[in-house]
Scaffold this motif. Structure first.
Motif, PDB file in Angstrom:
ATOM      1  N   CYS A 179       2.493   7.535  -8.335  1.00  0.00           N
ATOM      2  CA  CYS A 179       1.345   7.481  -7.596  1.00  0.00           C
ATOM      3  C   CYS A 179       2.080   7.373  -6.290  1.00  0.00           C
ATOM      4  O   CYS A 179       0.653   7.355  -5.108  1.00  0.00           O
ATOM      5  CB  CYS A 179       0.090   6.315  -8.481  1.00  0.00           C
ATOM      6  SG  CYS A 179       1.083   5.339  -8.475  1.00  0.00           S
ATOM      7  N   ALA A 204      -2.746   4.999   1.164  1.00  0.00           N
ATOM      8  CA  ALA A 204      -4.125   4.200   1.114  1.00  0.00           C
ATOM      9  C   ALA A 204      -5.351   4.023   1.950  1.00  0.00           C
ATOM     10  O   ALA A 204      -4.526   4.385   3.458  1.00  0.00           O
ATOM     11  CB  ALA A 204      -3.424   2.489   0.385  1.00  0.00           C
ATOM     12  N   ARG A 227      -2.071   0.282  -8.473  1.00  0.00           N
ATOM     13  CA  ARG A 227      -2.982   0.816  -8.029  1.00  0.00           C
ATOM     14  C   ARG A 227      -2.876   2.001  -9.553  1.00  0.00           C
ATOM     15  O   ARG A 227      -4.827   2.384 -10.601  1.00  0.00           O
ATOM     16  CB  ARG A 227      -2.347   2.208  -7.514  1.00  0.00           C
ATOM     17  CG  ARG A 227      -2.155   2.027  -6.350  1.00  0.00           C
ATOM     18  CD  ARG A 227      -2.055   3.690  -5.001  1.00  0.00           C
ATOM     19  NE  ARG A 227      -2.243   3.525  -4.299  1.00  0.00           N
ATOM     20  CZ  ARG A 227      -2.061   4.111  -3.582  1.00  0.00           C
ATOM     21  NH1 ARG A 227      -0.833   5.201  -3.766  1.00  0.00           N
ATOM     22  NH2 ARG A 227      -1.252   4.135  -2.035  1.00  0.00           N
ATOM     23  N   CYS A 228      -1.829   2.014 -10.528  1.00  0.00           N
ATOM     24  CA  CYS A 228      -1.995   2.902 -12.092  1.00  0.00           C
ATOM     25  C   CYS A 228      -1.543   2.403 -12.586  1.00  0.00           C
ATOM     26  O   CYS A 228      -2.409   2.503 -13.888  1.00  0.00           O
ATOM     27  CB  CYS A 228      -1.291   4.620 -11.483  1.00  0.00           C
ATOM     28  SG  CYS A 228       0.709   4.296 -11.363  1.00  0.00           S
ATOM     29  N   SER A 265       1.095  -1.011  -0.014  1.00  0.00           N
ATOM     30  CA  SER A 265      -0.277  -0.059  -0.092  1.00  0.00           C
ATOM     31  C   SER A 265       0.771   1.168  -0.122  1.00  0.00           C
ATOM     32  O   SER A 265       1.443   1.114   0.421  1.00  0.00           O
ATOM     33  CB  SER A 265      -1.265   0.409   1.118  1.00  0.00           C
ATOM     34  OG  SER A 265      -0.466  -0.589   2.529  1.00  0.00           O
ATOM     35  N   ALA A 301       2.970   3.840  -4.758  1.00  0.00           N
ATOM     36  CA  ALA A 301       2.636   3.170  -4.517  1.00  0.00           C
ATOM     37  C   ALA A 301       4.229   2.191  -4.176  1.00  0.00           C
ATOM     38  O   ALA A 301       4.487   3.087  -5.303  1.00  0.00           O
ATOM     39  CB  ALA A 301       1.603   2.161  -5.467  1.00  0.00           C
TER      40      ALA A 301
END
Length: 184
Positions: free
Chosen positions: A155, A109, A174-175, A105, A157
């Protein structure tokens, strides 16, 4: 707990916990049957737990198995957090605890994972990399920071590269940006 989020060709989602070996396919005898998916082979692929990691292999399916858009062929592919497996017309998204037992995470997050707590306690240790160091596909210049065994995505992460060789790819859950593991 490792799990799959399964999306059928019609868009229905279910969740499945992963333990041991799971055979995926159209047959009702499979551990994870995809009964309504006519593009899936009867015994399409299998996901095996090996210690604390999970690996994927195709079982000679007619249409092949893809991970993050890439056909795996006869390779055995270690699964990473957020990997998207395509079996016929179904999509299986892998979420696993990994070797550390903690879900990756990044900052912001939900839930404040253990990795965030460790990062906070240790200051900037996890992002002490070389900055715009270039090794990623779309890498370095777009905010990737390469540490000893981690990549911090633009991002936020944090991606582990501990079990990867230089040049192997790591995807951000995530991205969805893809990075190549830099050489040592």
């Amino acid at each position: 707990m490792a799990r799959l989020i399964v999306t059928s060709p019609e868009g229905r989602q279910t969740e499945r916990e992963l333990k041991g070996t799971v055979v995926v396919g159209r047959s009702k005898d499979c551990d994870l049957p995809l009964a309504g998916d006519v593009k899936a082979s009867r015994n399409h692929c299998k996901i095996e737990q090996r210690g604390s990691e999970f690996v994927l292999s195709d079982m000679g399916s007619a249409n092949g198995t893809r991970v993050n858009g890439e056909k795996i062929g006869q390779r055995i592919v270690p699964l990473e957090e957020g990997d998207v497996i395509v079996v016929g017309g179904s999509k299986l998204e892998f979420h696993g605890a990994g070797a550390s037992g903690a879900e990756p995470s990044g900052p912001g997050a939900s839930g404040g994972g253990i990795l965030d707590k460790v990062k906070g306690a240790l200051g900037g240790v996890f992002s002490k990399g070389k900055g715009g160091g270039g090794g990623g596909v779309g890498g370095g210049a777009d905010g990737a920071v390469f540490g000893d065994k981690t990549i911090t995505c633009s991002c936020g992460a944090v991606l582990s590269t501990a079990a990867k060789s230089p040049g192997q790819k790591v995807g951000c859950p995530r991205c969805r940006k893809i990075y190549a593991v830099p050489g040592k």
